[in-house]
Design a protein around this motif. Structure first.
Motif, PDB file in Angstrom:
ATOM      1  N   UNK A 174     -24.872 -94.125  61.449  1.00  0.00           N
ATOM      2  CA  UNK A 174     -23.363 -94.273  61.109  1.00  0.00           C
ATOM      3  C   UNK A 174     -23.029 -93.626  62.508  1.00  0.00           C
ATOM      4  N   UNK A 175     -21.746 -94.596  63.062  1.00  0.00           N
ATOM      5  CA  UNK A 175     -21.330 -94.221  64.189  1.00  0.00           C
ATOM      6  C   UNK A 175     -20.258 -93.096  64.196  1.00  0.00           C
ATOM      7  N   UNK A 176     -20.426 -92.020  65.297  1.00  0.00           N
ATOM      8  CA  UNK A 176     -19.298 -91.068  65.466  1.00  0.00           C
ATOM      9  C   UNK A 176     -17.962 -91.498  65.439  1.00  0.00           C
ATOM     10  N   UNK A 177     -16.999 -90.954  64.803  1.00  0.00           N
ATOM     11  CA  UNK A 177     -15.583 -91.239  64.917  1.00  0.00           C
ATOM     12  C   UNK A 177     -15.331 -91.138  66.269  1.00  0.00           C
ATOM     13  N   UNK A 178     -14.318 -92.156  66.822  1.00  0.00           N
ATOM     14  CA  UNK A 178     -13.772 -92.011  68.183  1.00  0.00           C
ATOM     15  C   UNK A 178     -12.227 -91.419  68.138  1.00  0.00           C
ATOM     16  N   UNK A 179     -11.955 -90.527  68.912  1.00  0.00           N
ATOM     17  CA  UNK A 179     -10.490 -90.264  68.734  1.00  0.00           C
ATOM     18  C   UNK A 179     -10.334 -89.939  70.515  1.00  0.00           C
ATOM     19  N   UNK A 180      -9.082 -90.333  70.616  1.00  0.00           N
ATOM     20  CA  UNK A 180      -8.558 -89.823  71.926  1.00  0.00           C
ATOM     21  C   UNK A 180      -8.129 -88.441  72.117  1.00  0.00           C
ATOM     22  N   UNK A 181      -8.738 -88.171  73.011  1.00  0.00           N
ATOM     23  CA  UNK A 181      -8.666 -86.408  73.225  1.00  0.00           C
ATOM     24  C   UNK A 181      -8.149 -86.083  74.587  1.00  0.00           C
ATOM     25  N   UNK A 182      -7.004 -85.419  74.460  1.00  0.00           N
ATOM     26  CA  UNK A 182      -6.086 -85.185  75.533  1.00  0.00           C
ATOM     27  C   UNK A 182      -6.747 -84.094  76.488  1.00  0.00           C
ATOM     28  N   UNK A 183      -7.622 -83.540  75.999  1.00  0.00           N
ATOM     29  CA  UNK A 183      -8.387 -82.318  76.536  1.00  0.00           C
ATOM     30  C   UNK A 183      -9.777 -82.676  77.002  1.00  0.00           C
ATOM     31  N   UNK A 184     -10.069 -82.266  78.360  1.00  0.00           N
ATOM     32  CA  UNK A 184     -11.530 -82.764  78.781  1.00  0.00           C
ATOM     33  C   UNK A 184     -12.492 -81.810  77.782  1.00  0.00           C
ATOM     34  N   UNK A 185     -13.652 -82.458  77.654  1.00  0.00           N
ATOM     35  CA  UNK A 185     -14.911 -81.765  76.818  1.00  0.00           C
ATOM     36  C   UNK A 185     -15.218 -80.761  77.646  1.00  0.00           C
ATOM     37  N   UNK A 186     -15.373 -79.428  77.195  1.00  0.00           N
ATOM     38  CA  UNK A 186     -16.235 -78.415  78.088  1.00  0.00           C
ATOM     39  C   UNK A 186     -17.574 -78.510  77.543  1.00  0.00           C
ATOM     40  N   UNK A 187     -18.734 -78.665  78.564  1.00  0.00           N
ATOM     41  CA  UNK A 187     -20.151 -78.840  78.118  1.00  0.00           C
ATOM     42  C   UNK A 187     -20.603 -77.172  78.431  1.00  0.00           C
ATOM     43  N   UNK A 188     -21.259 -76.492  77.355  1.00  0.00           N
ATOM     44  CA  UNK A 188     -21.697 -75.367  77.449  1.00  0.00           C
ATOM     45  C   UNK A 188     -22.855 -75.531  78.098  1.00  0.00           C
ATOM     46  N   UNK A 189     -23.450 -74.907  79.129  1.00  0.00           N
ATOM     47  CA  UNK A 189     -24.843 -74.860  79.874  1.00  0.00           C
ATOM     48  C   UNK A 189     -25.755 -73.716  79.403  1.00  0.00           C
ATOM     49  N   UNK A 190     -25.166 -72.663  78.782  1.00  0.00           N
ATOM     50  CA  UNK A 190     -25.598 -71.417  78.621  1.00  0.00           C
ATOM     51  C   UNK A 190     -26.777 -71.562  77.535  1.00  0.00           C
ATOM     52  N   UNK A 191     -27.997 -71.005  77.723  1.00  0.00           N
ATOM     53  CA  UNK A 191     -29.012 -70.855  76.613  1.00  0.00           C
ATOM     54  C   UNK A 191     -28.350 -70.376  75.460  1.00  0.00           C
ATOM     55  N   UNK A 192     -28.461 -70.832  74.341  1.00  0.00           N
ATOM     56  CA  UNK A 192     -27.999 -70.335  73.117  1.00  0.00           C
ATOM     57  C   UNK A 192     -28.895 -70.738  72.091  1.00  0.00           C
ATOM     58  N   UNK A 193     -28.745 -69.998  70.811  1.00  0.00           N
ATOM     59  CA  UNK A 193     -29.652 -70.258  69.668  1.00  0.00           C
ATOM     60  C   UNK A 193     -28.532 -69.980  68.453  1.00  0.00           C
ATOM     61  N   UNK A 194     -28.901 -70.860  67.406  1.00  0.00           N
ATOM     62  CA  UNK A 194     -28.317 -70.861  66.251  1.00  0.00           C
ATOM     63  C   UNK A 194     -29.174 -70.642  65.219  1.00  0.00           C
ATOM     64  N   UNK A 195     -29.034 -69.895  64.421  1.00  0.00           N
ATOM     65  CA  UNK A 195     -29.842 -69.459  63.198  1.00  0.00           C
ATOM     66  C   UNK A 195     -29.343 -69.645  61.794  1.00  0.00           C
ATOM     67  N   UNK A 196     -30.202 -70.089  60.713  1.00  0.00           N
ATOM     68  CA  UNK A 196     -29.720 -70.014  59.407  1.00  0.00           C
ATOM     69  C   UNK A 196     -31.032 -69.699  58.475  1.00  0.00           C
ATOM     70  N   UNK A 197     -30.558 -68.787  57.536  1.00  0.00           N
ATOM     71  CA  UNK A 197     -31.532 -68.404  56.433  1.00  0.00           C
ATOM     72  C   UNK A 197     -31.027 -69.241  55.183  1.00  0.00           C
ATOM     73  N   UNK A 198     -32.348 -69.740  54.663  1.00  0.00           N
ATOM     74  CA  UNK A 198     -31.977 -70.196  53.098  1.00  0.00           C
ATOM     75  C   UNK A 198     -32.073 -69.231  51.979  1.00  0.00           C
ATOM     76  N   UNK A 199     -31.522 -69.513  50.888  1.00  0.00           N
ATOM     77  CA  UNK A 199     -31.482 -68.623  49.742  1.00  0.00           C
ATOM     78  C   UNK A 199     -32.972 -67.964  49.650  1.00  0.00           C
TER      79      UNK A 199
END
Length: 118
Positions: A1-26
């Motif tokens: 499935x292709x990602x939707x393409x939109x014209x973005x007037x702002x430059x995309x910021x790339x976050x190079x900081x190490x980071x973690x995302x966590x999620x617990x299930x029920x």
């Protein structure tokens, strides 16, 4: 499935900081995704909660070390596959906070747009 393409007037910021995302299930399983910079490996840890493991203090986490390309491939496969299975459950819906190396939420990048619409 292709990602939707939109014209973005702002430059995309790339976050190079190490980071973690966590999620617990029920059922108390946990998924953690550790990200670094653009060229760094992506680490996905999946810990399945089992009562015997908690008693014995065993680490039952499965770990996948992936390239960025492999992580994008998994994201594409899961988003398409799970999208066909229906709406996400309430516990999995919504943005997750990015956590820094100290386990605390990362502050926004300077120049980043607010999360809420203006």
């Amino acid at each position: 499935m292709p990602l939707p393409q939109q014209d973005n007037p702002w430059p995309r910021l790339i976050d190079e900081r190490p980071r973690t995302y966590r999620l617990k299930t029920p059922r108390h399983s946990a998924v953690a995704v550790e990200l670094g910079g653009a060229g760094d490996l992506v680490k996905i840890k999946i810990r399945v909660s089992r009562s015997i493991d908690m008693v014995l203090g065993m680490n039952t986490a499965r770990v996948l070390d992936l390239s960025t390309e492999e992580a994008w491939a998994i994201w594409a496969a899961l988003s398409d596959g799970l999208g066909a299975a229906g709406e996400p459950p309430d516990w999995a819906n919504g943005p997750l906070p990015a956590l820094g190396l100290d386990g605390q939420p990362l502050p926004p990048l300077p120049g980043a747009l607010p999360v809420e619409p203006f």
